[in-house]
Design a protein around this motif. Structure first.
Motif, mmCIF file in Angstrom:
data_model
loop_
_atom_site.group_PDB
_atom_site.id
_atom_site.type_symbol
_atom_site.label_atom_id
_atom_site.label_comp_id
_atom_site.label_asym_id
_atom_site.label_seq_id
_atom_site.Cartn_x
_atom_site.Cartn_y
_atom_site.Cartn_z
ATOM 1 N N ASP A 134 73.622 31.514 9.745
ATOM 2 C CA ASP A 134 74.186 31.754 11.081
ATOM 3 C C ASP A 134 74.709 33.178 11.272
ATOM 4 N N ILE A 135 75.011 33.898 10.192
ATOM 5 C CA ILE A 135 75.510 35.261 10.357
ATOM 6 C C ILE A 135 74.377 36.286 10.442
ATOM 7 N N GLY A 136 73.136 35.817 10.355
ATOM 8 C CA GLY A 136 72.021 36.708 10.622
ATOM 9 C C GLY A 136 71.232 37.203 9.431
ATOM 10 N N VAL A 137 71.472 36.648 8.250
ATOM 11 C CA VAL A 137 70.667 37.063 7.103
ATOM 12 C C VAL A 137 69.254 36.503 7.246
ATOM 13 N N ALA A 138 68.310 37.112 6.542
ATOM 14 C CA ALA A 138 66.914 36.677 6.601
ATOM 15 C C ALA A 138 66.563 35.714 5.484
ATOM 16 N N GLY A 139 67.442 35.619 4.496
ATOM 17 C CA GLY A 139 67.167 34.743 3.367
ATOM 18 C C GLY A 139 68.363 34.668 2.441
ATOM 19 N N ILE A 140 68.221 33.845 1.405
ATOM 20 C CA ILE A 140 69.264 33.683 0.401
ATOM 21 C C ILE A 140 68.647 33.624 -0.986
ATOM 22 N N ASN A 141 69.472 33.901 -1.980
ATOM 23 C CA ASN A 141 69.206 33.505 -3.369
ATOM 24 C C ASN A 141 70.043 32.276 -3.641
ATOM 25 N N ILE A 142 69.426 31.235 -4.163
ATOM 26 C CA ILE A 142 70.167 30.045 -4.556
ATOM 27 C C ILE A 142 69.712 29.679 -5.967
ATOM 28 N N GLU A 143 70.642 29.550 -6.894
ATOM 29 C CA GLU A 143 70.280 29.381 -8.305
ATOM 30 C C GLU A 143 70.500 27.962 -8.802
ATOM 31 N N ASP A 144 69.856 27.653 -9.931
ATOM 32 C CA ASP A 144 69.949 26.311 -10.500
ATOM 33 C C ASP A 144 70.930 26.217 -11.669
ATOM 34 N N SER A 145 71.725 27.263 -11.883
ATOM 35 C CA SER A 145 72.748 27.223 -12.937
ATOM 36 C C SER A 145 73.938 26.375 -12.503
ATOM 37 N N LEU A 146 74.513 25.683 -13.453
ATOM 38 C CA LEU A 146 75.770 24.986 -13.207
ATOM 39 C C LEU A 146 76.909 25.981 -13.332
ATOM 40 N N LYS A 147 77.963 25.796 -12.556
ATOM 41 C CA LYS A 147 79.064 26.750 -12.582
ATOM 42 C C LYS A 147 80.265 26.261 -13.390
ATOM 43 N N GLN A 148 80.464 24.973 -13.448
ATOM 44 C CA GLN A 148 81.622 24.433 -14.170
ATOM 45 C C GLN A 148 81.321 24.196 -15.640
ATOM 46 N N GLN A 149 80.062 24.304 -16.027
ATOM 47 C CA GLN A 149 79.662 24.103 -17.415
ATOM 48 C C GLN A 149 78.366 24.840 -17.664
ATOM 49 N N LYS A 150 78.010 25.005 -18.922
ATOM 50 C CA LYS A 150 76.769 25.687 -19.269
ATOM 51 C C LYS A 150 75.591 24.768 -18.984
ATOM 52 N N GLY A 151 74.482 25.342 -18.601
ATOM 53 C CA GLY A 151 73.295 24.546 -18.378
ATOM 54 C C GLY A 151 72.739 24.689 -16.978
ATOM 55 N N LEU A 152 71.631 24.006 -16.736
ATOM 56 C CA LEU A 152 70.950 24.043 -15.455
ATOM 57 C C LEU A 152 71.083 22.703 -14.753
#
Length: 256
Positions: free
Chosen positions: A102-120
Motif C-alpha cells: 500500500d505504500i507504493g513498493v513494487a515488490g518485497i523480499n520474504i524469507e523462509d528463515s525462522l526468527k525465534q529459532q534456528k532453521g527454516l
C-alpha cells in the motif's frame, strides 16, 4: 507503465538487474542519482542505522516508515526487504505484506528463515503462505507484484543445493515471482539452478561473487549487495571519527 510493471520488466531484459541496496532516504536518493534503475531496502542496513541488530528487532511500523520515506521520494521502483514478514502467524504476515504494498513498493523480499529459532519454515507451510499472499495481492489490485522468495538454505542446511532446488520450484509454483538465494556462490550450482528454475534468480554479493558480467553469463537475472555498502560507509565513518579524536585536527576532512 506502473511501477510494478516497470520493475517486472527490469527482470526480463538481456541485462542483469543490479539492485542498489538502500538503508535510509539519503542512500536511496544517492543511488537513484548515480543511475541505479531500482532500489532494494536492506533490513540489516536499516537496523544498523537505528542502533539495532538485524532479525526483526525493530517495530514494524518504524521499519515501514523508512521504506515509505524512500518510496515517496524516489522515481524508480523500490523492493522492500521485510525479512520473514514481522509476524508469528499468517494473518499478521499477510497484513504486513499488504501494508507494504500500500505504500507504493513494487515488490518485497520474504524469507523462509525462522526468527525465534534456528532453521527454516516447513516448506509446505511456506508454500501455503506464498499462495495466500499472491491471492491477497491480486484481490487488492496488486497484480504482478514482485514476490522475491528468499530461501536461506545455503545458510542453514547441510545439503543446500538439493534443498534449494526443491524449495525454489515449489515457491515458484506457489506464486513467487523470483527466487533469492543468498550464500550461493558455486558457479556450477548457479548454472544448474538458473537453468532449472522458471523464474528470475537473485544472488547476493559475497567475497568471490562480485562480477555482474560473469553472473549474467551464468543465467542470473538480479544481483544485490545487501548490507555490504552500508557496512563500508559505517567503517569509513568510524575510521574518520577515530582520526579526529586521535589527531584533534580536522584538516584531512578537506583533502581531495
Amino acid at each position: 507503465m506502473t511501477t510494478i510493471k516497470t520493475f517486472n520488466a527490469l527482470h526480463a531484459t538481456q541485462d542483469l538487474l543490479l539492485l542498489g541496496n538502500a538503508w535510509d532516504l539519503l542512500s536511496a536518493l544517492t543511488l537513484e542519482k548515480i543511475g541505479f534503475k531500482a532500489i532494494g531496502t536492506t533490513s540489516w542496513g536499516i537496523a544498523n542505522s537505528l542502533g539495532y541488530a538485524d532479525g526483526e528487532c525493530i517495530d514494524f511500523n518504524r521499519h515501514l516508515a523508512i521504506i515509505k520515506a524512500i518510496t515517496d521520494n524516489v522515481n524508480i521502483p523500490v523492493s522492500a526487504d521485510i525479512e520473514a514478514g514481522y509476524g508469528s502467524d499468517t494473518k499478521t504476515i499477510l497484513d504486513n505484506v499488504l501494508r507494504t504494498a500500500d505504500i507504493g513498493v513494487a515488490g518485497i523480499n520474504i524469507e523462509d528463515s525462522l526468527k525465534q529459532q534456528k532453521g527454516l519454515r516447513n516448506m509446505n507451510e511456506h508454500c501455503s503462505l506464498l499462495e495466500e499472499m499472491r491471492m491477497m495481492l491480486d484481490q487488492h489490485g496488486y497484480k504482478d507484484f514482485f514476490i522475491n522468495a528468499r530461501t536461506d538454505t545455503y545458510f542453514q542446511t547441510e545439503q543446500p543445493f538439493v534443498e534449494t532446488m526443491t524449495r525454489a520450484k515449489a515457491y515458484v509454483d506457489s506464486g513467487a515471482s523470483g527466487i533469492f538465494i543468498p550464500g550461493l556462490i558455486d558457479h556450477e550450482e548457479i548454472k544448474e539452478i538458473t537453468s532449472a528454475i522458471d523464474a528470475p534468480i537473485n544472488l547476493m554479493s559475497l567475497p568471490g561473487l562480485t562480477n555482474c558480467k560473469t553472473l549474467q553469463q551464468l543465467g542470473v537475472k538480479r544481483f544485490s549487495f545487501g548490507n555490504a555498502l552500508s557496512d563500508t560507509i559505517i567503517a569509513y565513518l568510524t575510521k574518520n571519527a577515530t582520526q579526529l579524536v586521535e589527531t584533534r585536527d580536522t584538516s584531512f576532512l578537506y583533502e581531495k
